[in-house]
Design an enzyme around this catalytic site. Structure first.
Site, PDB file in Angstrom:
ATOM      1  CG  HIS A  50      39.326  44.283  47.099  1.00 41.40           C
ATOM      2  ND1 HIS A  50      38.946  43.436  46.088  1.00 41.40           N
ATOM      3  CD2 HIS A  50      39.238  45.533  46.589  1.00 41.40           C
ATOM      4  CE1 HIS A  50      38.639  44.146  45.019  1.00 41.40           C
ATOM      5  NE2 HIS A  50      38.820  45.422  45.292  1.00 41.40           N
ATOM      6  CG  ASP A  81      39.208  39.990  46.711  1.00 42.10           C
ATOM      7  OD1 ASP A  81      38.625  40.374  47.742  1.00 42.10           O
ATOM      8  OD2 ASP A  81      39.526  40.747  45.780  1.00 42.10           O
ATOM      9  CB  SER A 118      36.077  45.537  43.276  1.00 40.68           C
ATOM     10  OG  SER A 118      37.308  45.834  42.731  1.00 40.68           O
ATOM     11  N   GLY A 119      33.984  43.109  43.055  1.00 40.64           N
ATOM     12  CA  GLY A 119      32.871  42.444  43.730  1.00 40.64           C
ATOM     13  C   GLY A 119      31.756  42.067  42.774  1.00 40.64           C
TER      14      GLY A 119
END
Ligand code: 4AZ
Length: 502
Positions: free
Chosen positions: A303, A353, A450-451
Site C-alpha cells: 500500500h 500487502d 507502514s512497510g
C-alpha cells in the site's frame, strides 16, 4: 510509532465512519459472512489502502465502502439430479409436496457436497503448489519446476525453492511427486549452494551443511546433468544414502554488531540497533518504512504504492543506517531500479500487502546497515511472543507529521484466533496477516511506519515476522497492529527476486 496512554479521538474522517445507526461501541466492525480470513472486511479499515501512506496527496479520497462477496450461485440451473427425480411437466402428480421438499433437500445436499469436494481439491492443490504459476506467456500445458523453462518469462520455474524448519532445510518442489521435497546432502557442494542462492536473487550462499533426518522421500543431485537451475539437476530418490539432507542459508542476517539499548515501548532507538530499518522517501518525503533483506532488496508494504506514479522507481530514495531524518547526510542513500508489488494485494481487504524494491547499487553492510533474516516458510511466531516494531511513523493517532527520530517498541504476537474475534477484527485478518500489539492499547505502529519491520529474536538471530500494514487507528484498545505475514509471502518474495535477479 505510537506509545502513549489510549486516546479515543475520532480518527476516521466523516465519510469513513461506520454507519451512525450502528452500535459502534465494540460492535464495530460489524459481523460478516464468516470468520474465515478470505472475506474482505465489512467496511474500510484505517490503514493500508484506505488512505495513501503519509503524506496524503491532495487528491486522495478514502471512501466508506461496505463490501460483501455475493454468494456465488451455480453457473447452470440446478442439477440433473433434481430433474431426474422430478419428471418435468407433471411434477405435482409424481411428487407429493413432501416428496418435492425431500427431492429438493437431497439435490441441494448433493450439489453442495459436490461443490465442497471440488473446492477442497482445488484448495489442496493451490495450497501445496509453489507460487509464481505459469502465466499468459505460456501457450502449452507446462510442468512446474521440472528445470525446463517452458514459458517465455520463465514463470513455470519460479518459486520452486523454499526453506524449512529451524535448520533452514532446503526444499525443492518435485515436479513428479508434485510436492516439496528435501535434497540429499550426497553430491551437494558449495558451488551448488552458491548457484541455488544466486537463483533466488542473493549474491552467493552463506552457510551450507548436512542435517541428519530421515525423509521418506527426497531429491538427489545428478552430477551428470547440465545445470540451468537447481531443479534441473535433481531427481527423485527414495532415501538419502547418508541420511543427511541439505541445510542452506543464503545470507548472514539478523545480527546486530553493536548491541546496546532500552526496553520500553516507543522510545528513541540507538544507531545500529535496528540496522535493517530503512526510510523510503517518495518525492523527497518519508512515506514508508522498509526492511533490508539482502544487498539488493528491500521489502515494504504494497500500500506504499498508493498512486500510479508511485510505481515509478525514480520517485523513490532509500535511506539506511541512520536514526534521525534531520541528519540524512549521515545516512546511506540508494536509488531504486525496480518495484514489484504483490498482484493479489487488495486495498479493500489489505490482503497480500507486500512489495519489493530492488536497489540500483548493492548496499555495503556495516554495523549500521545489515539485513534481517527471512523466516522459513513454516517458522512460527507464537501467540504471546515478544517482538519489536520500529519506524519513523506518527507518534500519535491523528498527528499530522511523522517522527524525526527512529522509534522502537516491544509488542506481543496475537494469534489470529484472538485477533479475528468479534470485538477485535471480526474475521478481517487473513492468513497473509499476523497481529501484534497490546490489547490494552498504548503501543502500536501508526501511519508512516507502514512497510517497516516487525522482528522477533530467536536464538540470537532476528527474523522478519511481519511488514507493517494496517489497523484501526493507532494504539487503541482491542485494535492491535496488523502486519503482512512474511512466512506466508516469502515464496512470492523469492520468485520476484529470482525473476529480477539480473
Ligand atoms: C497506516 O496507515 C497504518 N496501528 C499502519 C499501521 C497501523 C495503522 C495504520 C497500525 O499505514
Amino acid at each position: 510509532m505510537t506509545s502513549f496512554p489510549n486516546v479515543y479521538e475520532n480518527y476516521l474522517p466523516e465519510h469513513v465512519q461506520p454507519p451512525s445507526n450502528r452500535n459502534t461501541q465494540e460492535e464495530y466492525p460489524p459481523p460478516y459472512p464468516s470468520a474465515g480470513g478470505d472475506y474482505p472486511p465489512p467496511y474500510s479499515s484505517v490503514g493500508a489502502g484506505q488512505y495513501p501512506p503519509y503524506p496524503y496527496p491532495s487528491t486522495a479520497s478514502a471512501q466508506y465502502q461496505p463490501y460483501y462477496i455475493p454468494a456465488q450461485g451455480p453457473t447452470h440451473p440446478p442439477t440433473q439430479i433434481t430433474q431426474r427425480n422430478v419428471p418435468h411437466q407433471k411434477p405435482a402428480r409424481s411428487c407429493s409436496p413432501q416428496r418435492k421438499t425431500y427431492c429438493c433437500v437431497i439435490s441441494l445436499f448433493l450439489t453442495l457436497s459436490a461443490l465442497g469436494i471440488g473446492a477442497y481439491v482445488i484448495l489442496r492443490f493451490v495450497k501445496d503448489s509453489p507460487t509464481g504459476s505459469s502465466s499468459s506467456h505460456c501457450q502449452a500445458v507446462v510442468t512446474r519446476c521440472n528445470g525446463i523453462s517452458e514459458c517465455a518469462d520463465n514463470s513455470d520455474e519460479l518459486g520452486c525453492v523454499r526453506f524449512s524448519g529451524t535448520s533452514s532445510q532446503l526444499e525443492v518442489y518435485g515436479w513428479q511427486d508434485k510436492r516439496w521435497l528435501p535434497v540429499c546432502y550426497t553430491a551437494w557442494s558449495p558451488s551448488l549452494a552458491d548457484k541455488t542462492c544466486k537463483q533466488l536473487g542473493y549474491r552467493s550462499s552463506y552457510q551450507t551443511q548436512g542435517t541428519t533426518g530421515q525423509p521418506s522421500s527426497s531429491l538427489v543431485v545428478n552430477t551428470t546433468k547440465q545445470i540451468t537451475n537447481i531443479q534441473s539437476v535433481l531427481s527423485n530418490s527414495l532415501q538419502c544414502t547418508t541420511k543427511e539432507t541439505v541445510s542452506l542459508k543464503c545470507i548472514d542476517c539478523g545480527k546486530r554488531i553493536k548491541t546496546s539499548g532500552r526496553i520500553v515501548g516507543g522510545v528513541p532507538a540507538l544507531l545500529g540497533k535496528w540496522p535493517w530499518q530503512v526510510s523510503l522517501h517518495y518525492k523527497s518525503r518519508h512515506v514508508c518504512g522498509g526492511t533490508i533483506i539482502s544487498e539488493d532488496w528491500v521489502v515494504t508494504a504494497g500500500h506504499c504504492f498508493f498512486e500510479d506514479e508511485a510505481f515509478d522507481p525514480s520517485k523513490w530514495k532509500v535511506y539506511s543506517g541512520f536514526i534521525s531524518q534531520r541528519q540524512l547526510s549521515g545516512a546511506t542513500l540508494r536509488y531504486v531500479s525496480k518495484i514489484t508489488s504483490h498482484r493479489s494485494y487488495s486495498s479493500d481487504t489489505n490482503d497480500y500487502d507486500i512489495a519489493l524494491m530492488k536497489l540500483q547499487k548493492p548496499l555495503e553492510f556495516t554495523a549500521q546497515v545489515r539485513p534481517a533474516c527471512l523466516p522459513t516458510y513454516n517458522q512460527e511466531f507464537p501467540h504471546g511472543m515478544a517482538c519489536w516494531i520500529t519506524g519513523f511513523g506518527r507518534t500519535k493517532e491523528g498527528a499530522t507529521s511523522t517522527s524525526d527520530i527512529l522509534l522502537e517498541a516491544t509488542v506481543n504476537i496475537i494469534g489470529s484466533g484472538t485477533c479475528n474475534r468479534r470485538r477485535i477484527y471480526n474475521g478481517a485478518v487473513t492468513q497473509r496477516m499476523i497481529c501484534a500489539g497490546k490489547l490494552s492499547g498504548g503501543v502500536d505502529s501508526c501511519q508512516g511506519d507502514s512497510g517497516g519491520p516487525l522482528v522477533c529474536e530467536v536464538s540470537g538471530t532476528w527474523y522478519l515476522a511481519g511488514v507493517t500494514s494496517w489497523g484501526h487507528g493507532c494504539a487503541r484498545i482491542n485494535r492491535p497492529g496488523v502486519y503482512a505475514q512474511v512466512t506466508q509471502l516469502s515464496n512470492w518474495m523469492f520468485s520476484q527476486m529470482e525473476a529480477n535477479s539480473n
